[in-house]
Design an enzyme around this catalytic site. Structure first.
Site, PDB file in Angstrom:
ATOM      1  N   HIS A  43       0.548  -1.334   0.241  1.00  0.00           N
ATOM      2  CA  HIS A  43       0.102  -0.006   0.153  1.00  0.00           C
ATOM      3  C   HIS A  43       0.871   1.214  -0.040  1.00  0.00           C
ATOM      4  CE1 HIS A  43      -3.445  -2.614   1.888  1.00  0.00           C
ATOM      5  NE2 HIS A  43      -3.233  -2.761   0.280  1.00  0.00           N
ATOM      6  N   THR A 102      -3.760  -8.453  10.991  1.00  0.00           N
ATOM      7  CA  THR A 102      -4.401  -7.616   9.771  1.00  0.00           C
ATOM      8  C   THR A 102      -5.890  -8.555  10.213  1.00  0.00           C
ATOM      9  OG1 THR A 102      -4.611  -8.169   7.392  1.00  0.00           O
ATOM     10  CG2 THR A 102      -3.763  -9.505   8.064  1.00  0.00           C
ATOM     11  N   ASN A 161      -3.204 -12.731  16.605  1.00  0.00           N
ATOM     12  CA  ASN A 161      -3.751 -11.791  15.925  1.00  0.00           C
ATOM     13  C   ASN A 161      -4.507 -11.624  17.427  1.00  0.00           C
ATOM     14  OD1 ASN A 161      -6.610 -10.060  15.643  1.00  0.00           O
ATOM     15  ND2 ASN A 161      -6.306 -10.034  13.546  1.00  0.00           N
ATOM     16  N   PRO A 162      -4.842 -11.178  18.164  1.00  0.00           N
ATOM     17  CA  PRO A 162      -5.100 -11.131  20.158  1.00  0.00           C
ATOM     18  C   PRO A 162      -7.160 -10.991  19.434  1.00  0.00           C
ATOM     19  CG  PRO A 162      -4.846  -8.754  19.704  1.00  0.00           C
ATOM     20  CD  PRO A 162      -4.778  -9.760  18.443  1.00  0.00           C
TER      21      PRO A 162
END
Ligand code: APR
Length: 247
Positions: free
Chosen positions: A121, A190, A215-216
Site C-alpha cells: 500500500h 490484519t 491476532n488478539p
C-alpha cells in the site's frame, strides 16, 4: 505470560526453506500508530478516510489531503518499532528465503531492520508526482502546499495506494509468488478483510504451507489456519524467536 508454542511449529520453522509473513495495522498497534480509522481524531474527526484518501479528494482539495498526510507522517515519525517488528527482523536474519509483505505504510519494518519488505500500500514517508507517478525525492522550497514536482511541475503527493487505485503490480506478484511457495506463512495483525492482501494466506494454504495467525481477535482466517494465536504480536513474536533458538 509465556505462550505455549507447539513443538510442531518449531519443527516446521526449522525445516522451512521459505517463510512469508503478511502484516497489517495490528503489528504497529503496540508502537502507538493509530489505525486508519482511529487516526480520525481531533482536527480530522469530521472527515472520513474516503474523503481524504482518494485521487478525487486530492484533485478536489490537494492542500487538505497533503495536510492530513503531513499530520499522520509526524505521528509515525514520533513512534518506534516495537518488539514485534524487531522479532520479525530477527527471524529474517536467521531463516532462509524470508519475505515480509506489509499493508502498512508506516515504514516501521524498515526501521526495525527488515530488508526484504514488499509494501503493498505504499509508504507514507515517500512521495511521487501526481501527474506521472514517478518518484519525487525532493523539491524546491516553496510556500505552496502541496509542493510541485521539480521535473514537470505536477503536484507532489504521498506514495500511498489510495482507494480506487491499483496496487503496485511487481510487489503484488512477488507477494503472491512468495505466499504460494512458502513452507510457513504468518498472517499478523490484519483483519483479513481487504483484498488482494487477504488472498495471500489462501494461496499459502493451497500450496500446503503451515499457516500461522497472530491476532488478539478472531478473523475469517482463524479457523483455516494451522495455528491461530490470539495474542498481541509484540508479546507473541519475541517468545517465538526465543523458543526457536533456545531449545
Ligand atoms: N497484535 C496483533 N494484531 C493486533 C494487535 C496486536 N497488538 N492489535 C490489534 N490487532 C489486530 C486487530 O484485531 C485487527 O484484526 O489488527 C487488525 C487490524 O485490522 P485493520 O485495522 O482492518 O487493519 P488491516 O488489516 O491492516 O487493514 C488493511 O485496510 O484500512 C485499509 O488500507 C488500509 O492497509 C489497510 C487495509
Amino acid at each position: 505470560m509465556p505462550f505455549s508454542i507447539p513443538p510442531g511449529l518449531i519443527e516446521s520453522l526449522r525445516k522451512a526453506r521459505a517463510v512469508t509473513v503478511l502484516t497489517g495495522a495490528g503489528i504497529s498497534a503496540e508502537s502507538g500508530v493509530p489505525t486508519f480509522r482511529d487516526a480520525q481524531t481531533g482536527l480530522w474527526a469530521k472527515y472520513s478516510p474516503e474523503e481524504l484518501a482518494t485521487p478525487e479528494a486530492f484533485q478536489r482539495n490537494p492542500k487538505l489531503v497533503w495536510d492530513w498526510y503531513a499530520w499522520r507522517r509526524d505521528k509515525v515519525a514520533s513512534v518506534r518499532p516495537n518488539p514485534g517488528h524487531l522479532a520479525l527482523a530477527e527471524l529474517e536474519a536467521r531463516l532462509p528465503a524470508f519475505t515480509l509483505v506489509t499493508q502498512n505504510v508506516d515504514g516501521l519494518h524498515h526501521r526495525a531492520g527488515s530488508k526484504n519488505v514488499l509494501e503493498l500500500h505504499g509508504n507514507i514517508t515517500r512521495f511521487k508526482c501526481f501527474d506521472d507517478n514517478d518518484p519525487v525525492e525532493s523539491w524546491h522550497p516553496t510556500p505552496e502546499v502541496p509542493p510541485r514536482c521539480p521535473r514537470c511541475g505536477g503536484l507532489v503527493r504521498p506514495d500511498i495506494v489510495w482507494f480506487g487505485e491499483a496496487l503496485p503490480v511487481e510487489a503484488l506478484l512477488a507477494a503472491q509468488k512468495a505466499s504460494a511457495e512458502s513452507d510457513v506463512f504468518f498472517s499478523i495483525g490484519t483483519s483479513s478483510l481487504v483484498y488482494p492482501a487477504a488472498g495471500l494466506p489462501l494461496l499459502a494454504l493451497e500450496g500446503r504451507a503451515v499457516v500461522v495467525e497472530v491476532n488478539p481477535n478472531p478473523t475469517s482466517l482463524s479457523r483455516q489456519a494451522t495455528h491461530s494465536f490470539q495474542a498481541p504480536a509484540g508479546e507473541f513474536l519475541p517468545e517465538l524467536v526465543a523458543a526457536l533458538w533456545s531449545r
